[in-house]
Design a protein around this motif. Structure first.
Motif, short mmCIF file in Angstrom:
data_model
loop_
_atom_site.label_atom_id
_atom_site.label_comp_id
_atom_site.label_asym_id
_atom_site.label_seq_id
_atom_site.Cartn_x
_atom_site.Cartn_y
_atom_site.Cartn_z
N GLY A 140 0.83 -1.21 0.00
CA GLY A 140 0.00 0.00 0.00
C GLY A 140 0.86 1.25 0.00
N ALA A 141 1.95 1.22 0.76
CA ALA A 141 2.82 2.39 0.85
C ALA A 141 3.46 2.71 -0.49
N ASN A 142 3.65 1.68 -1.32
CA ASN A 142 4.28 1.89 -2.62
C ASN A 142 3.28 2.26 -3.70
N ARG A 143 2.01 2.32 -3.37
CA ARG A 143 0.99 2.65 -4.36
C ARG A 143 0.52 4.08 -4.17
N ASP A 144 1.20 5.00 -4.83
CA ASP A 144 0.79 6.39 -4.80
C ASP A 144 -0.04 6.66 -6.04
N GLY A 145 -1.31 6.97 -5.84
CA GLY A 145 -2.21 7.19 -6.97
C GLY A 145 -1.75 8.30 -7.89
N GLY A 146 -0.86 9.16 -7.41
CA GLY A 146 -0.35 10.24 -8.26
C GLY A 146 0.67 9.77 -9.26
N PHE A 147 1.18 8.54 -9.08
CA PHE A 147 2.19 7.99 -9.99
C PHE A 147 1.67 6.71 -10.61
N GLU A 148 0.98 6.83 -11.71
CA GLU A 148 0.43 5.62 -12.34
C GLU A 148 1.28 5.12 -13.49
N SER A 149 2.28 5.90 -13.89
CA SER A 149 3.10 5.47 -15.03
C SER A 149 4.42 4.90 -14.52
N PHE A 150 5.04 4.05 -15.34
CA PHE A 150 6.33 3.46 -15.02
C PHE A 150 7.37 4.07 -15.95
N ASP A 151 8.34 4.76 -15.39
CA ASP A 151 9.37 5.41 -16.20
C ASP A 151 10.73 4.89 -15.77
N PRO A 152 11.21 3.82 -16.46
CA PRO A 152 12.47 3.21 -16.02
C PRO A 152 13.66 4.17 -16.11
N ALA A 153 13.57 5.19 -16.97
CA ALA A 153 14.69 6.12 -17.12
C ALA A 153 14.56 7.31 -16.17
N GLY A 154 13.42 7.42 -15.52
CA GLY A 154 13.18 8.58 -14.67
C GLY A 154 14.00 8.54 -13.38
N ALA A 155 14.06 9.66 -12.73
CA ALA A 155 14.79 9.72 -11.46
C ALA A 155 14.08 8.84 -10.45
N GLY A 156 14.88 8.20 -9.58
CA GLY A 156 14.29 7.34 -8.57
C GLY A 156 13.34 8.12 -7.68
N ARG A 157 12.24 7.51 -7.41
CA ARG A 157 11.31 8.17 -6.47
C ARG A 157 11.28 7.34 -5.20
N PRO A 158 10.98 7.97 -4.10
CA PRO A 158 11.03 7.25 -2.83
C PRO A 158 10.07 6.06 -2.82
N HIS A 159 10.49 4.96 -2.24
CA HIS A 159 9.64 3.78 -2.14
C HIS A 159 10.06 2.95 -0.94
N LEU A 160 9.22 1.97 -0.60
CA LEU A 160 9.52 1.09 0.53
C LEU A 160 9.62 -0.36 0.06
N ALA A 161 10.01 -0.57 -1.20
CA ALA A 161 10.05 -1.93 -1.75
C ALA A 161 10.99 -2.82 -0.95
N PHE A 162 12.03 -2.26 -0.36
CA PHE A 162 12.97 -3.07 0.42
C PHE A 162 12.75 -2.91 1.93
N GLY A 163 11.60 -2.37 2.28
CA GLY A 163 11.32 -2.17 3.70
C GLY A 163 12.03 -0.93 4.21
N TYR A 164 12.15 -0.86 5.52
CA TYR A 164 12.71 0.35 6.13
C TYR A 164 13.17 0.01 7.54
N GLY A 165 14.23 0.65 7.98
CA GLY A 165 14.63 0.52 9.38
C GLY A 165 15.40 -0.76 9.66
N LEU A 166 15.24 -1.26 10.86
CA LEU A 166 16.03 -2.39 11.36
C LEU A 166 15.99 -3.61 10.45
#
Ligand code: HEM
Length: 90
Positions: A7-33
């Protein structure tokens, strides 16, 4: 308390996939400890694998209507159940 990483990685404002674009913040690898200890290895592998795949199959293309793709409902890591592609004539 449980955090839905999918859910945290699903921002409705970003519906397109741009592999060349600048990295945007995500939690795909989790966070913290318990952040994924394999994150840097996974990144290195994908930086090698994706360009190699496209070099080998320059005409690779999605072989399904994006609206028909089904997404994992129970997996901790978000993703499609299957991604049918055509490899072209290479
Ligand atoms: C694209 C590939 C990968 C993704 C998306 C991914 C994602 C994640 C996520 C979301 C977590 C959980 C963080 C949490 O519990 O809050 C995790 C943990 C972990 N991952 Fe990955 N991972 C990937 C690749 C790898 C690889 C290649 C390795 C090992 C070679 C690895 C080893 C681990 C380990 C050991 C943990 C547990 C860390 C802990 O609990 O302290 N992962 N990963």
């Amino acid at each position: 308390m449980l955090c839905s990483l999918s859910g945290a990685n699903r921002d409705g404002g970003f519906e397109s996939f741009d592999p060349a674009g600048a990295g945007r913040p995500h939690l795909a690898f989790g966070y913290g400890l318990h952040r994924c200890v394999g994150a840097e290895l996974a990144r290195m592998e994908l930086r090698t694998a994706y360009p190699a795949l496209v070099r080998r199959f320059p005409d690779i293309a999605l072989a399904a209507d994006p609206a028909d793709l089904s997404y994992r409902k129970l997996s901790f890591v978000f993703g499609v159940d299957a991604l049918p592609v055509t490899l072209g004539g290479a």
